[in-house]
Design an enzyme around this catalytic site. Sequence first.
Site, short mmCIF file in Angstrom:
data_model
loop_
_atom_site.label_atom_id
_atom_site.label_comp_id
_atom_site.label_asym_id
_atom_site.label_seq_id
_atom_site.Cartn_x
_atom_site.Cartn_y
_atom_site.Cartn_z
N ASP A 10 0.84 -1.21 0.10
CA ASP A 10 0.09 0.01 -0.09
C ASP A 10 0.91 1.27 0.05
O ASP A 10 2.10 1.19 0.28
CB ASP A 10 -0.85 -0.06 1.25
CG ASP A 10 -1.69 1.23 1.59
OD1 ASP A 10 -2.43 1.71 0.48
OD2 ASP A 10 -1.59 1.88 2.67
N ASP A 12 -0.32 5.21 0.75
CA ASP A 12 -0.33 6.08 1.93
C ASP A 12 -0.51 5.52 3.36
O ASP A 12 -1.30 4.53 3.61
CB ASP A 12 -1.91 6.78 1.82
CG ASP A 12 -1.74 7.89 0.62
OD1 ASP A 12 -1.27 8.91 0.70
OD2 ASP A 12 -2.21 7.31 -0.52
N ASP A 169 -1.53 -0.44 6.15
CA ASP A 169 -1.65 0.03 7.49
C ASP A 169 -3.07 0.45 7.81
O ASP A 169 -3.16 0.71 9.13
CB ASP A 169 -1.02 1.54 7.33
CG ASP A 169 -1.96 2.35 6.49
OD1 ASP A 169 -2.36 3.42 7.04
OD2 ASP A 169 -1.93 1.96 5.39
#
Length: 222
Positions: A10, A12, A169
């Site tokens: 991922d 961001d 995250d």
Amino acid sequence: MSTIKALILDFDGTILDTETAWYEAFREAYLEHEVELTLDMYGKCIGTSSHVFDPYEYLITELKIPLDRESFRQGVHDRHTQKMAHEGIRPGILDYLETAKGLGLRIGLASSSRRAWVDMYLAQLGIGDYFETIRTAEDVAVVKPHPELYELALKDLGVQPDEAIAIEDSPNGARAAAAAGMHYIVVPNPVTKFLSFDGEPRTVGTLAELSLQALLEGVEGK
């Protein structure tokens, strides 16, 4: 037992912690109108689109506060830019990319953000060349938690879901990886560590706490 052939990251909050700066920028903007933006509320849009909660529109549409949309948006973006000036690549990411490359693993990126945003920061960090494929919001009909971003990245890399590990995250990102049938590890940032994740995913504070080799051994030994 599966042999891992690829890593898909991922962007961001995972590679670069843009998420904490966004939350702080929105929270400060809301406080100017005496509204508390809670993490529970803001967390709904982390790692996905703003279809569940749109932080730009909430004050106007839900609370009926008369704001100029464009000036409010610009103010939030200016705050975010200022906060990001001191932000660097998250710990352990570069080691993972280097190790994965040395091991001959395929490397991809799957982000719910737009391509220009991702490309801008990858260029600033100087890590764009590590990724064989980059899939972003423009490539899919629905972003995370739908698995389509990961499914496209897997197809690009020519690997099966159980041959890849996603690094995420956020709860929405973890849901997308799980729905795609992938192995995944959660590396929460200061904002997402307070959010609720499905099940009990493997979690580390930063990737510096767990070598890629150790992660591979743990996954491949299952």
